[in-house]
Design a protein around this motif. Structure first.
Motif, PDB file in Angstrom:
ATOM      1  N   VAL A  55       6.882 -47.853   3.698  1.00 41.56           N
ATOM      2  CA  VAL A  55       7.560 -47.276   2.306  1.00 41.56           C
ATOM      3  C   VAL A  55       7.514 -48.109   1.077  1.00 41.56           C
ATOM      4  CG1 VAL A  55       9.687 -46.195   1.387  1.00 41.56           C
ATOM      5  CG2 VAL A  55       9.052 -45.847   3.509  1.00 41.56           C
ATOM      6  N   LEU A  56       6.845 -47.875   0.133  1.00 44.50           N
ATOM      7  CA  LEU A  56       7.029 -48.679  -1.212  1.00 44.50           C
ATOM      8  C   LEU A  56       7.873 -48.255  -2.067  1.00 44.50           C
ATOM      9  CD1 LEU A  56       2.858 -48.899  -1.370  1.00 44.50           C
ATOM     10  CD2 LEU A  56       4.476 -50.325  -0.174  1.00 44.50           C
ATOM     11  N   HIS A 115       7.497 -53.468  -5.287  1.00 49.24           N
ATOM     12  CA  HIS A 115       6.362 -53.755  -6.471  1.00 49.24           C
ATOM     13  C   HIS A 115       7.010 -53.201  -7.907  1.00 49.24           C
ATOM     14  CE1 HIS A 115       4.007 -53.529  -2.782  1.00 49.24           C
ATOM     15  NE2 HIS A 115       3.155 -54.064  -3.361  1.00 49.24           N
ATOM     16  N   ASP A 116       6.468 -53.969  -8.783  1.00 50.41           N
ATOM     17  CA  ASP A 116       7.052 -53.485 -10.097  1.00 50.41           C
ATOM     18  C   ASP A 116       6.261 -52.232 -10.650  1.00 50.41           C
ATOM     19  OD1 ASP A 116       8.089 -56.080 -11.088  1.00 50.41           O
ATOM     20  OD2 ASP A 116       5.959 -56.924 -10.937  1.00 50.41           O
ATOM     21  N   VAL A 117       4.965 -51.663  -9.814  1.00 50.03           N
ATOM     22  CA  VAL A 117       4.394 -50.495 -10.251  1.00 50.03           C
ATOM     23  C   VAL A 117       3.365 -50.088  -9.182  1.00 50.03           C
ATOM     24  CG1 VAL A 117       2.234 -51.465 -11.316  1.00 50.03           C
ATOM     25  CG2 VAL A 117       2.855 -49.011 -11.900  1.00 50.03           C
ATOM     26  N   ILE A 118       3.462 -48.796  -8.784  1.00 56.06           N
ATOM     27  CA  ILE A 118       2.794 -48.249  -7.719  1.00 56.06           C
ATOM     28  C   ILE A 118       1.575 -47.205  -8.301  1.00 56.06           C
ATOM     29  CG2 ILE A 118       2.732 -46.700  -5.429  1.00 56.06           C
ATOM     30  CD1 ILE A 118       5.575 -47.386  -5.278  1.00 56.06           C
ATOM     31  N   VAL A 119       0.396 -47.508  -8.051  1.00 54.79           N
ATOM     32  CA  VAL A 119      -0.842 -46.739  -8.645  1.00 54.79           C
ATOM     33  C   VAL A 119      -1.242 -45.912  -7.342  1.00 54.79           C
ATOM     34  CG1 VAL A 119      -2.977 -46.532  -9.696  1.00 54.79           C
ATOM     35  CG2 VAL A 119      -1.137 -48.340 -10.521  1.00 54.79           C
ATOM     36  N   ARG A 127       8.193 -47.877 -11.627  1.00 54.46           N
ATOM     37  CA  ARG A 127       7.167 -47.003 -12.412  1.00 54.46           C
ATOM     38  C   ARG A 127       6.213 -46.485 -11.429  1.00 54.46           C
ATOM     39  NH1 ARG A 127      10.495 -47.342 -15.846  1.00 54.46           N
ATOM     40  NH2 ARG A 127      10.486 -47.900 -17.854  1.00 54.46           N
ATOM     41  N   ILE A 128       5.588 -45.401 -11.501  1.00 55.80           N
ATOM     42  CA  ILE A 128       4.458 -45.107 -10.634  1.00 55.80           C
ATOM     43  C   ILE A 128       3.527 -44.261 -11.260  1.00 55.80           C
ATOM     44  CG2 ILE A 128       4.076 -43.312  -8.645  1.00 55.80           C
ATOM     45  CD1 ILE A 128       6.982 -43.975  -7.638  1.00 55.80           C
ATOM     46  N   VAL A 129       2.195 -44.484 -10.988  1.00 50.55           N
ATOM     47  CA  VAL A 129       1.197 -43.788 -11.727  1.00 50.55           C
ATOM     48  C   VAL A 129       0.369 -43.004 -10.663  1.00 50.55           C
ATOM     49  CG1 VAL A 129      -1.105 -44.162 -13.139  1.00 50.55           C
ATOM     50  CG2 VAL A 129       0.912 -45.672 -13.408  1.00 50.55           C
ATOM     51  N   ILE A 130       0.197 -41.662 -11.123  1.00 46.28           N
ATOM     52  CA  ILE A 130      -0.502 -41.011 -10.107  1.00 46.28           C
ATOM     53  C   ILE A 130      -2.020 -40.604 -10.676  1.00 46.28           C
ATOM     54  CG2 ILE A 130      -0.711 -38.411  -9.059  1.00 46.28           C
ATOM     55  CD1 ILE A 130       2.277 -38.031  -9.524  1.00 46.28           C
ATOM     56  N   LYS A 181       3.422 -57.048 -10.396  1.00 48.93           N
ATOM     57  CA  LYS A 181       3.145 -56.919  -8.853  1.00 48.93           C
ATOM     58  C   LYS A 181       2.859 -55.289  -8.631  1.00 48.93           C
ATOM     59  CE  LYS A 181       4.873 -57.844  -4.126  1.00 48.93           C
ATOM     60  NZ  LYS A 181       5.732 -58.363  -3.306  1.00 48.93           N
ATOM     61  N   VAL A 182       1.597 -55.048  -8.204  1.00 53.02           N
ATOM     62  CA  VAL A 182       1.021 -53.901  -8.134  1.00 53.02           C
ATOM     63  C   VAL A 182       0.539 -53.390  -6.625  1.00 53.02           C
ATOM     64  CG1 VAL A 182      -1.062 -52.447  -9.063  1.00 53.02           C
ATOM     65  CG2 VAL A 182       0.198 -54.392 -10.512  1.00 53.02           C
ATOM     66  N   ALA A 183       0.987 -52.271  -6.202  1.00 52.29           N
ATOM     67  CA  ALA A 183       0.536 -51.662  -5.064  1.00 52.29           C
ATOM     68  C   ALA A 183      -0.463 -50.481  -5.335  1.00 52.29           C
ATOM     69  CB  ALA A 183       1.909 -51.024  -4.247  1.00 52.29           C
ATOM     70  N   LEU A 184      -1.704 -50.430  -5.045  1.00 54.59           N
ATOM     71  CA  LEU A 184      -2.845 -49.713  -5.192  1.00 54.59           C
ATOM     72  C   LEU A 184      -3.038 -49.005  -3.880  1.00 54.59           C
ATOM     73  CD1 LEU A 184      -4.998 -48.428  -7.043  1.00 54.59           C
ATOM     74  CD2 LEU A 184      -6.359 -50.540  -6.418  1.00 54.59           C
ATOM     75  N   ILE A 185      -3.072 -47.715  -4.136  1.00 53.48           N
ATOM     76  CA  ILE A 185      -3.178 -46.852  -2.877  1.00 53.48           C
ATOM     77  C   ILE A 185      -4.336 -46.044  -2.914  1.00 53.48           C
ATOM     78  CG2 ILE A 185      -2.209 -44.938  -1.155  1.00 53.48           C
ATOM     79  CD1 ILE A 185       0.605 -45.921  -2.501  1.00 53.48           C
ATOM     80  N   GLU A 186      -5.182 -45.746  -1.797  1.00 45.46           N
ATOM     81  CA  GLU A 186      -6.323 -45.197  -1.950  1.00 45.46           C
ATOM     82  C   GLU A 186      -6.716 -44.565  -0.340  1.00 45.46           C
ATOM     83  OE1 GLU A 186      -8.902 -42.839  -2.205  1.00 45.46           O
ATOM     84  OE2 GLU A 186      -8.817 -43.559  -4.116  1.00 45.46           O
ATOM     85  N   SER A 187      -6.759 -43.379  -0.079  1.00 45.36           N
ATOM     86  CA  SER A 187      -7.016 -42.737   1.024  1.00 45.36           C
ATOM     87  C   SER A 187      -8.611 -42.532   1.509  1.00 45.36           C
ATOM     88  CB  SER A 187      -6.578 -41.292   1.357  1.00 45.36           C
ATOM     89  OG  SER A 187      -6.686 -40.600   0.396  1.00 45.36           O
ATOM     90  N   HIS A 188      -9.477 -42.640   0.407  1.00 44.94           N
ATOM     91  CA  HIS A 188     -10.893 -42.560   0.441  1.00 44.94           C
ATOM     92  C   HIS A 188     -11.601 -43.660  -0.013  1.00 44.94           C
ATOM     93  CE1 HIS A 188     -10.179 -38.220   1.685  1.00 44.94           C
ATOM     94  NE2 HIS A 188      -9.173 -38.208   0.861  1.00 44.94           N
ATOM     95  N   GLU A 189     -12.776 -43.467  -0.508  1.00 38.60           N
ATOM     96  CA  GLU A 189     -13.672 -44.580  -0.993  1.00 38.60           C
ATOM     97  C   GLU A 189     -13.093 -45.196  -2.246  1.00 38.60           C
ATOM     98  OE1 GLU A 189     -16.367 -45.864   0.686  1.00 38.60           O
ATOM     99  OE2 GLU A 189     -16.009 -44.364   2.400  1.00 38.60           O
TER     100      GLU A 189
END
Length: 474
Positions: free
Chosen positions: A129-130, A5-9, A134-137, A29-37
């Motif tokens: 594994v992504l 991806h170009d960026v992981i959030v 650039r990675i945004v926390i 191209k964005v990967a968006l990760i969420e473990s809850h709601e």
């Protein structure tokens, strides 16, 4: 390294959604990760449910004024099941705006699971594994729980689980007199609970004390109890009750305990130490561009040290999206940072408080004060509680403190005044609809120029001043 991806959030709250959506709309191209709601704290257990509860409580408060303006009303009958349904219906109506489906339509690849760094540019979600340059926390925050003896022995409440109560508390004891504590105290009292607030310091300590005093007086008139002291021990009692012991020996018994002493950055368990990301006392350390010491890794919203507000998270998310997509360095500017506590009356602040401005500008500071008791809309509505204070250094506005009905709605002009995009002269000469509460803003702006316009007090000054301030058609 070959990137997926170009960026992981990491995190789909206000900050993460803004950053991910912005980058995706620019074609990355964005990967968006969420473990809850999806939607994070604001949607699920913060802004949305709390404002829905406040709205219900206001209805109950109005009904309690059984004879006013010549109108007689019957006493309010509160159905907790109905209130509970209203709160969760508000969440459900807004949820589609933050949903996985919506962000997939924008072009994001959404991963539901726990994220952990396995390299400086690698993040693992379950078995995937992504990789991205650039990675945004944006992992948000969680309620801070103070080290009180015995607190783990009772089922205490926080803003994360209070919305799941199956009955109205008989006596709600609140540890913490900040924004959450005060909003919930007034709301539950209006709905019929006994409420006691325990606070060792100043109530709503970041706000202007004169504004806070107006709210405290109102809440005391509604029989909210305030106790000064530090909770040191909680002892379980019969039938789910408990007793809170304070450092001075006072004991307060209740049926439900709400802990509202602030927020703690959610940064544990993501492998930040493995890749050498620096953290501070309460969050990831970042520069003005929201970059960590690993410059390709950003931290935005509640997970970094700094102000914790939903609109701040969104602001930072948009800034980071612009920097990543367009290469434009974007620095945060807190000089015109607004916030509002949605008690009744509301307390709104932007920029510096009077105390902060006096420390910064000393004798150069001028404080302009206007009361709602001179605002004709407030008089007509029978609600003249509160005032506005505007802090100026010379003719430059550096802050404003407002307390009154819908005070938060009056903040917008001061964003422009503090940042220099408008002037008090322009605002003071503006034509504003009559009668509105926003006329108080014009009155304050006009006051900043009274000495310049009129010089020494002329004959008929009071009448002339009143005419100019209102500029109402005859």
């Amino acid at each position: 390294m070959r990137f997926t991806h170009d960026v992981i959030v990491i995190g789909a709250g206000a900050a993460g959604l803004t950053a991910a959506g912005g980058c995706a709309l620019f074609g990355l191209k964005v990967a968006l990760i969420e473990s809850h709601e999806m939607g994070g704290e604001c949607l699920n257990n913060g802004c949305v449910p709390s404002k829905a509860l406040i709205a219900a409580a206001k209805r109950a408060a109005v009904a309690k004024e059984q004879d006013r303006f010549g109108i007689q009303m019957t006493a309010a009958k509160v159905s907790w099941d109905g209130v509970h349904a209203h709160v969760h219906d508000a969440i459900a109506q807004i949820a589609p705006h933050d949903s996985q489906e919506r962000f997939e339509e924008m072009g994001c690849d959404v991963y539901r699971g726990h994220a952990s760094f396995v390299g400086k540019k690698k993040v693992q979600v379950d078995d995937v594994v992504l990789k991205a340059p650039r990675i945004v926390i944006a992992t948000g925050s969680q309620p801070a729980i103070p080290p009180i003896e015995g607190i783990e022995d009772i089922p205490y409440l926080t803003n994360e689980n209070i919305w799941d109560l199956d009955q109205l508390p008989q006596h709600l004891v609140i540890i913490g007199g900040g924004v959450i504590g005060m909003e919930m105290a007034q709301s539950f009292r209006r709905l019929g609970s006994e409420v006691t607030v325990i606070e060792p310091g100043e109530l709503m300590g970041r706000d202007d004390p004169e504004s806070v005093a107006v709210v405290v007086d109102q809440m005391k008139s509604e029989e909210v109890m305030f106790v000064t002291g530090k909770a040191t021990k909680v002892t379980p009692g019969a039938l789910g009750s408990f007793t809170v012991t304070l450092d001075d020996g006072q004991e307060i018994a209740g049926t439900h305990l709400l802990v509202a002493v602030g927020r703690q950055a959610r940064i544990e368990g993501f492998g930040l130490g493995k890749i050498g990301v620096h953290t501070g006392r309460n969050g990831i350390l970042v520069d003005a561009r929201r970059r960590s010491n690993r410059k390709h890794i950003y931290a935005i919203g509640d997970c970094r040290e700094g102000p914790r507000l939903t609109h701040v998270a969104g602001y930072e998310g948009s800034n980071v999206a612009l920097e990543i997509t367009l290469g434009l360095p974007t620095r945060v500017d807190w000089s015109a940072l607004p916030w509002c506590t949605y008690t009744d009356p509301e307390v709104a602040q932007i920029g510096m408080t009077e105390a902060q401005a006096r420390e910064e500008f000393g004798d150069r500071l001028t404080v302009i004060r206007e009361g709602f008791d001179h605002n004709e809309r407030a008089i007509a509505e029978g609600d003249t509680r509160g005032h506005i204070k505007v802090m100026t250094a010379g003719k430059k506005v550096v802050g404003a403190s407002i307390v009154g009905k819908n005070a938060g709605e009056l903040l917008l002009p001061y964003t422009q005044l503090i940042t220099g995009k408008a002037s008090t002269f322009a605002l003071g000469s503006a034509v504003i609809a009559y009668p509105t509460r926003s006329e108080i803003t014009k009155a304050a702006a006009f006051s900043a120029w009274e000495g310049t316009v009129f010089g020494k007090v002329p004959t008929g000054y009071a009448k002339t001043r009143a005419w100019f301030r209102r500029m109402r058609p005859f």
